[in-house]
Motif scaffolding. Structure first.
Motif, PDB file in Angstrom:
ATOM      1  N   LYS A   1      -5.363   7.362  70.853  1.00 58.24           N
ATOM      2  CA  LYS A   1      -6.296   6.822  69.878  1.00 58.24           C
ATOM      3  C   LYS A   1      -5.909   7.283  68.483  1.00 58.24           C
ATOM      4  O   LYS A   1      -5.384   8.372  68.294  1.00 58.24           O
ATOM      5  CB  LYS A   1      -7.728   7.265  70.197  1.00 58.24           C
ATOM      6  CG  LYS A   1      -8.240   6.750  71.546  1.00 58.24           C
ATOM      7  CD  LYS A   1      -9.679   7.126  71.755  1.00 58.24           C
ATOM      8  CE  LYS A   1     -10.186   6.618  73.102  1.00 58.24           C
ATOM      9  NZ  LYS A   1     -10.193   5.162  73.164  1.00 58.24           N
ATOM     10  N   ALA A   2      -6.167   6.435  67.499  1.00 60.67           N
ATOM     11  CA  ALA A   2      -5.869   6.781  66.116  1.00 60.67           C
ATOM     12  C   ALA A   2      -6.809   7.871  65.646  1.00 60.67           C
ATOM     13  O   ALA A   2      -7.963   7.954  66.086  1.00 60.67           O
ATOM     14  CB  ALA A   2      -6.020   5.550  65.227  1.00 60.67           C
ATOM     15  N   PRO A   3      -6.362   8.761  64.737  1.00 56.12           N
ATOM     16  CA  PRO A   3      -7.235   9.808  64.229  1.00 56.12           C
ATOM     17  C   PRO A   3      -8.367   9.228  63.408  1.00 56.12           C
ATOM     18  O   PRO A   3      -8.273   8.126  62.868  1.00 56.12           O
ATOM     19  CB  PRO A   3      -6.287  10.654  63.357  1.00 56.12           C
ATOM     20  CG  PRO A   3      -5.180   9.725  63.008  1.00 56.12           C
ATOM     21  CD  PRO A   3      -5.030   8.802  64.166  1.00 56.12           C
TER      22      PRO A   3
ATOM     23  N   ALA B   1      -0.770   6.345  64.993  1.00 54.42           N
ATOM     24  CA  ALA B   1      -1.495   7.275  65.843  1.00 54.42           C
ATOM     25  C   ALA B   1      -0.484   8.221  66.472  1.00 54.42           C
ATOM     26  O   ALA B   1       0.558   7.778  66.961  1.00 54.42           O
ATOM     27  CB  ALA B   1      -2.267   6.526  66.919  1.00 54.42           C
TER      28      ALA B   1
ATOM     29  N   ASP C   1      -2.834  -2.364  64.714  1.00 53.47           N
ATOM     30  CA  ASP C   1      -2.630  -0.935  64.460  1.00 53.47           C
ATOM     31  C   ASP C   1      -1.537  -0.419  65.390  1.00 53.47           C
ATOM     32  O   ASP C   1      -1.604  -0.614  66.609  1.00 53.47           O
ATOM     33  CB  ASP C   1      -3.923  -0.153  64.693  1.00 53.47           C
ATOM     34  CG  ASP C   1      -5.004  -0.502  63.680  1.00 53.47           C
ATOM     35  OD1 ASP C   1      -4.656  -0.744  62.509  1.00 53.47           O
ATOM     36  OD2 ASP C   1      -6.185  -0.550  64.072  1.00 53.47           O
TER      37      ASP C   1
ATOM     38  N   GLU D   1       0.978   2.469  67.170  1.00 54.33           N
ATOM     39  CA  GLU D   1       0.913   3.803  67.751  1.00 54.33           C
ATOM     40  C   GLU D   1       2.322   4.233  68.154  1.00 54.33           C
ATOM     41  O   GLU D   1       3.176   3.395  68.395  1.00 54.33           O
ATOM     42  CB  GLU D   1       0.025   3.813  68.998  1.00 54.33           C
ATOM     43  CG  GLU D   1      -1.349   3.220  68.788  1.00 54.33           C
ATOM     44  CD  GLU D   1      -2.100   3.022  70.095  1.00 54.33           C
ATOM     45  OE1 GLU D   1      -1.572   3.451  71.149  1.00 54.33           O
ATOM     46  OE2 GLU D   1      -3.196   2.438  70.068  1.00 54.33           O
TER      47      GLU D   1
END
Length: 319
Positions: A4-6, A58, A125, A127
């Motif tokens: 998961k992205a921060p 991420a 997004d 990762e």
């Protein structure tokens, strides 16, 4: 293994979306708002070399294993479109043009169409995923990929209730891919692979656009490939130009070429040998004659969280 992205904080310069990505996102949103049966083709230009600059990735979860040196991962691989030797891809893949690049999405989807690569990736997004790569030839690597879950992209095209499988096809361009124009090849082109839809939707299955912090080089499947880490490497098809949702299991290249050796599922399984060699161990690269770096192969390549996908199946029969 889900990454998961921060949580967002104050916006830093490195987090500002590049203008080209912003404009692509606006084009995609306009198309989505316009509705209609299909998705219109937008910009088909290849991703510029600066496309990854300024993008916040991420962070990858460590797997406790040393990453394969970048030079080895980009100079030793299989991409039969450029030849059958391991160094053929790096020697000849520069002959393939990836500008422009479009991907056609068809079949059991409500919104089919041809989409330029930038529009295809607009709003996605990215990762970093550090995954083991296990080749059916019994060698392996550990590679840091840049990508995103396959489900995020496939769902955009609204699969119908009949969609059970996803078929992928590699670019077919014999004038630029010398392996495709040979008279004697072990496989037919264009290269085709497939997954069950629930496999493609698993969080570990990704579309990759980069590796080692850079855009994918041609020999590793630029500009778009899949990575399915619990399956043998030949399932992770490169340089994708077609994504087709189907109700029936697609015919895949190696399964058609040698069905007694290569099954549709191709899950890494140390208990099911290839007819010509054992799959119980693997040679982790880098290795040498005096340092073979031989290790035990793990079921599903160590990604046990996918086991539920195959509950009740005979994995010796459905190899």
């Amino acid at each position: 293994m889900l990454i998961k992205a921060p949580a967002p904080r104050d916006v830093r310069p490195s987090e500002i979306t590049p203008e080209t990505v912003y404009r692509s996102r606006r084009r995609f949103m306009a198309q989505a708002l316009a509705g209609g049966a299909g998705i219109a083709a937008g910009s088909a230009l290849a991703l510029p070399s600066s496309w990854l600059e300024g993008r916040e990735l991420a962070p990858a979860a460590a797997i406790g294993e040393e990453t394969t040196p970048e030079r080895l991962a980009t100079e030793y691989n299989n991409f039969y479109e450029f030849g059958t030797d391991k160094d053929d891809p790096v020697s000849h893949a520069h002959e393939m043009s990836i500008d422009p690049w479009t991907v056609e999405v068809s079949g059991e989807v409500a919104r089919p169409g041809k989409v330029g690569i930038e529009d295809l990736l607009a709003g996605i997004d990215l990762e970093e995923r550090i995954y083991r790569l296990r080749c059916v030839e019994a060698w392996s690597m550990v590679i840091p990929w840049i990508g995103f879950p396959m489900k995020k992209l496939i769902e955009r095209f609204e699969p119908t209730a009949n969609a059970k499988y996803v078929e992928f096809q590699t670019l077919y361009r014999p004038d630029e891919m010398r392996g495709q124009r040979g008279f004697f090849t072990s496989i037919d082109f264009p290269y085709v692979e497939g997954l069950r839809l629930d496999e493609a939707y698993h969080p570990l299955a990704i579309f990759a656009v980069g590796m080692y912090g850079k855009l994918l080089p041609n020999q590793n499947g630029a500009p778009l490939r899949i990575v399915v880490p619990w399956k043998y490497g030949f399932k992770s098809i490169k340089s994708i130009v077609s994504i087709r949702l189907t109700e029936r299991e697609p015919r895949t290249t190696w399964n058609v070429s040698a069905p007694h050796e290569y099954g549709f599922y191709a899950n890494v399984n140390p208990m099911v040998d290839h007819p010509r060699w054992s799959q119980a161990t693997e040679r982790r690269l880098p290795s040498s004659l005096f340092s073979p770096n031989r290790i035990d192969t793990r079921m599903f390549n160590g990604y046990d969280e996918v086991a539920s996908l195959y509950s009740g199946m005979d994995l010796r029969l459905l190899y």
